[in-house]
Design an enzyme around this catalytic site. Structure first.
Site, PDB file in Angstrom:
ATOM      1  N   ASP A   1       0.871  -1.171   0.000  1.00 58.23           N
ATOM      2  CA  ASP A   1       0.000   0.000   0.000  1.00 58.23           C
ATOM      3  C   ASP A   1       0.910   1.223   0.000  1.00 58.23           C
ATOM      4  O   ASP A   1       1.426   1.634   1.038  1.00 58.23           O
ATOM      5  CB  ASP A   1      -0.902  -0.002   1.238  1.00 58.23           C
TER       6      ASP A   1
ATOM      7  N   SER B   1      -0.377  13.614 -16.056  1.00 58.64           N
ATOM      8  CA  SER B   1      -1.633  13.638 -16.812  1.00 58.64           C
ATOM      9  C   SER B   1      -1.645  14.877 -17.688  1.00 58.64           C
ATOM     10  O   SER B   1      -0.956  15.872 -17.399  1.00 58.64           O
ATOM     11  CB  SER B   1      -2.834  13.675 -15.851  1.00 58.64           C
TER      12      SER B   1
ATOM     13  N   TYR C   1      -7.143  16.639  -8.377  1.00 61.96           N
ATOM     14  CA  TYR C   1      -6.402  15.747  -9.277  1.00 61.96           C
ATOM     15  C   TYR C   1      -5.484  16.546 -10.200  1.00 61.96           C
ATOM     16  O   TYR C   1      -4.296  16.204 -10.356  1.00 61.96           O
ATOM     17  CB  TYR C   1      -7.374  14.914 -10.104  1.00 61.96           C
TER      18      TYR C   1
ATOM     19  N   ALA D   1      -4.291  19.527  -9.756  1.00 63.46           N
ATOM     20  CA  ALA D   1      -3.222  20.134  -8.960  1.00 63.46           C
ATOM     21  C   ALA D   1      -2.154  19.111  -8.599  1.00 63.46           C
ATOM     22  O   ALA D   1      -0.949  19.402  -8.634  1.00 63.46           O
ATOM     23  CB  ALA D   1      -3.811  20.767  -7.697  1.00 63.46           C
TER      24      ALA D   1
END
Length: 261
Positions: A64, A143, A156, A158
């Site tokens: 994780d 992205s 997202y 940022a």
């Protein structure tokens, strides 16, 4: 069967989407792999399939990554096994679409933790090793939204802007140490990410949808060539040019309409 390549590639978020595709393409080149994600069953199934097809060495690590202590423990386990990571694909990430104040604060902070804090930690611990050896390659997956602040994607966009700026800075910082850092900025892609992010695929987005394979190929080629960043797809490149060439109010309005309908 691929020619054996004894260099190790570590891929985070390897259980699906771009991460799975990175694993397939690097396996096809004969690299040994460390596959990291939370979903152990999917990692094991992928590893077994790639071992059968390519006869390569694969280590599966259920981690994780939102737990920073788990990142340092992963690094220590690999060091104890004598595994030196030559290529790091920092792909793990999470997205969420929706109005900022209507989203759960815990969900927004969890996104920041994985997309920003954990990515930084993974990059830091493995970059130290690469710098000491004076060789290595790091690909950070950002992205297309890293170039814009888009309505209903505030956190997202940022977070991915942070990834892009971090990668640009580290590209120059590590270059003198023999370490390449490249940022991959994909647009809308058919990876299952949109469903997990509760993202609306508007009519304007459907023609821009890319399959994972060409996106990953573009990232690998850019990393190999030592480029600072890459935006796969001509339509996505045009959107970045639009961002550079127009006032913020104009391209942000355009992207908000395209992303939200």
């Amino acid at each position: 069967m691929a020619t054996t390549n004894h260099s190790w590639v570590l891929i985070t978020g390897a259980s699906s989407g771009f991460g799975e595709e990175f694993a397939r393409q690097y396996a096809g080149q004969g690299h040994s792999l460390v596959l990291v994600a939370r979903r152990l069953d999917r990692l094991q199934a992928l590893a077994e399939a790639l071992r059968r097809q390519y006869r390569i060495e694969i280590v599966v690590e259920q981690v994780d990554l939102s737990d920073i202590a788990a990142v340092t423990q992963l690094h220590r386990r690999l060091h104890e096994r004598g595994i030196a990571i030559d290529i790091l694909i920092n792909n793990a990430g999470h997205g969420l679409q929706g109005p900022f104040v209507e989203s759960q604060l815990d969900a927004a902070l969890a996104m920041v933790q994985l997309d920003v804090a954990s990515l930084t930690a993974v990059t830091h611990v493995f970059a130290q090793d690469m710098r000491a050896r004076r060789r290595g390659k790091i690909l950070l997956v950002a992205s297309l939204l890293a170039y814009q602040g888009v309505q209903n994607f505030a956190v997202y966009a940022a977070a991915k802007a942070y990834v892009l700026r971090l990668g640009e800075a580290l590209h120059r910082e590590f270059k003198r140490d023999g370490v390449t850092v490249t940022v991959l900025c994909p647009g809308v892609s058919d990876t299952g990410f949109a469903t997990a992010a509760q993202m609306k695929i508007t009519p304007a987005l459907k023609p821009l949808m890319m399959r994972p394979a060409p996106v990953v190929r573009a990232g690998i080629r850019a990393l190999q060539a030592g480029r600072i960043s890459v935006v796969p797809g001509w339509a996505n490149k045009a959107l970045v040019i639009l961002t550079w060439a127009t006032p913020r109010w104009l391209h942000q309005a355009f992207l908000s309409r395209a992303m939200n309908g």
